[in-house]
Design a protein around this motif. Structure first.
Motif, PDB file in Angstrom:
ATOM      1  N   ARG A 103      -6.183  -0.287   9.004  1.00 18.78           N
ATOM      2  CA  ARG A 103      -7.029   0.856   8.694  1.00 18.78           C
ATOM      3  C   ARG A 103      -6.982   1.866   9.841  1.00 18.78           C
ATOM      4  NH1 ARG A 103     -11.371  -2.877   7.442  1.00 18.78           N
ATOM      5  NH2 ARG A 103     -12.528  -1.972   9.179  1.00 18.78           N
ATOM      6  N   CYS A 148      -9.756 -10.940   1.961  1.00 16.10           N
ATOM      7  CA  CYS A 148      -8.726 -10.143   2.621  1.00 16.10           C
ATOM      8  C   CYS A 148      -8.394 -10.760   3.978  1.00 16.10           C
ATOM      9  CB  CYS A 148      -9.199  -8.698   2.801  1.00 16.10           C
ATOM     10  SG  CYS A 148      -7.971  -7.635   3.598  1.00 16.10           S
ATOM     11  N   SER A 183      -1.113  -5.251   2.483  1.00 13.88           N
ATOM     12  CA  SER A 183      -2.330  -6.039   2.670  1.00 13.88           C
ATOM     13  C   SER A 183      -2.060  -7.468   2.207  1.00 13.88           C
ATOM     14  CB  SER A 183      -3.499  -5.449   1.873  1.00 13.88           C
ATOM     15  OG  SER A 183      -3.803  -4.143   2.326  1.00 13.88           O
ATOM     16  N   GLN A 212       0.822  -1.206   0.000  1.00 14.37           N
ATOM     17  CA  GLN A 212       0.000   0.000   0.000  1.00 14.37           C
ATOM     18  C   GLN A 212       0.859   1.260   0.000  1.00 14.37           C
ATOM     19  OE1 GLN A 212      -3.168  -0.337  -0.403  1.00 14.37           O
ATOM     20  NE2 GLN A 212      -3.421  -2.504   0.066  1.00 14.37           N
ATOM     21  N   GLU A 267      -5.106  -6.257   6.773  1.00 16.95           N
ATOM     22  CA  GLU A 267      -4.923  -4.875   6.370  1.00 16.95           C
ATOM     23  C   GLU A 267      -4.936  -4.010   7.621  1.00 16.95           C
ATOM     24  OE1 GLU A 267      -8.049  -3.462   3.907  1.00 16.95           O
ATOM     25  OE2 GLU A 267      -9.637  -3.884   5.353  1.00 16.95           O
TER      26      GLU A 267
END
Length: 212
Positions: free
Chosen positions: A150, A145, A128, A122, A148
């Motif tokens: 956030r 997924c 990710s 990213q 990740e």
């Protein structure tokens, strides 16, 4: 007698023709089977020599294979295994722009289908992780997924939402979401989800029964 001889000869000729046809069919199928075997042997020889007609197949054959199960390493994917750099042709196949920075690690086949861990960069520090299923021609079927990070802005705090992932040997996937406060560094469990892999290579979420 004139009528008896044709009655004998005609069935005899038909029988001989039928036998000849069966012999020709047998020879034809023998040649066909032999051709298939030679083609398979040629493909195997080319594969062993590192010669491929399909660059996508060549890429997948160069990937390291990671056995299951897999325990979460959060964003430190290097602890899972040695990921290989994904070329632009494969990135496009998976639905990504050609300049996307991707790395991949092969997993054991499931239901005759291919499985793949895919790492996407990213930014300079954030990655990710996805679990992909692909058909026999390496066309993507589904993906999930696994990890990740956030950013989370909350009413009284701000921090990050992190994920833990667990994959069993039968491709049962558990995802655990945790909130990490940037002010207190406190870790707070948020949510759990569980998925199973169907026979056609799709991820199906299952209900997690709450403990009483």
């Amino acid at each position: 007698m004139r009528y008896i001889i044709p009655c004998i000869l005609i069935p005899l000729v038909l029988t001989l023709l039928s036998c000849g046809q069966r012999k020709r069919d047998a020879v034809f199928y023998e040649h066909m089977v032999d051709s298939i075997r030679k083609a398979e042997q040629l493909e195997e020889m080319k594969r062993e020599a590192g010669v491929y007609d399909d660059p996508v197949e060549e890429f997948f054959d160069t990937l390291s294979l990671r056995p299951l199960p897999i325990n979460s390493e959060r964003g430190d994917f290097g602890k899972i295994g040695r990921f290989g750099k994904v070329p632009p042709s494969v990135a496009t196949l998976l639905g990504y722009p050609v300049d996307t920075r991707l790395k991949a690690l092969l997993l054991p086949k499931v239901h005759g289908l291919h499985a793949l861990l895919l790492s996407e960069r990213q930014d300079s520090t954030t990655y990710s992780l996805y679990l992909y299923t692909l058909d026999r021609e390496y066309q993507p079927i589904d993906h999930l997924c696994l990890y990740e990070e956030r950013d989370e802005d909350r009413a009284d705090d701000f921090g990050k939402l992190l994920m833990d992932y667990y994959i069993t040997s039968s491709y049962e996937v558990s995802l655990l979401y945790t909130y990490q406060s940037s002010t207190t560094n406190r870790m707070q469990p948020e949510q759990s989800r569980r998925f199973e892999l169907t026979a056609d290579g799709r991820f199906q979420e299952v209900v997690i029964e709450e403990e009483r």
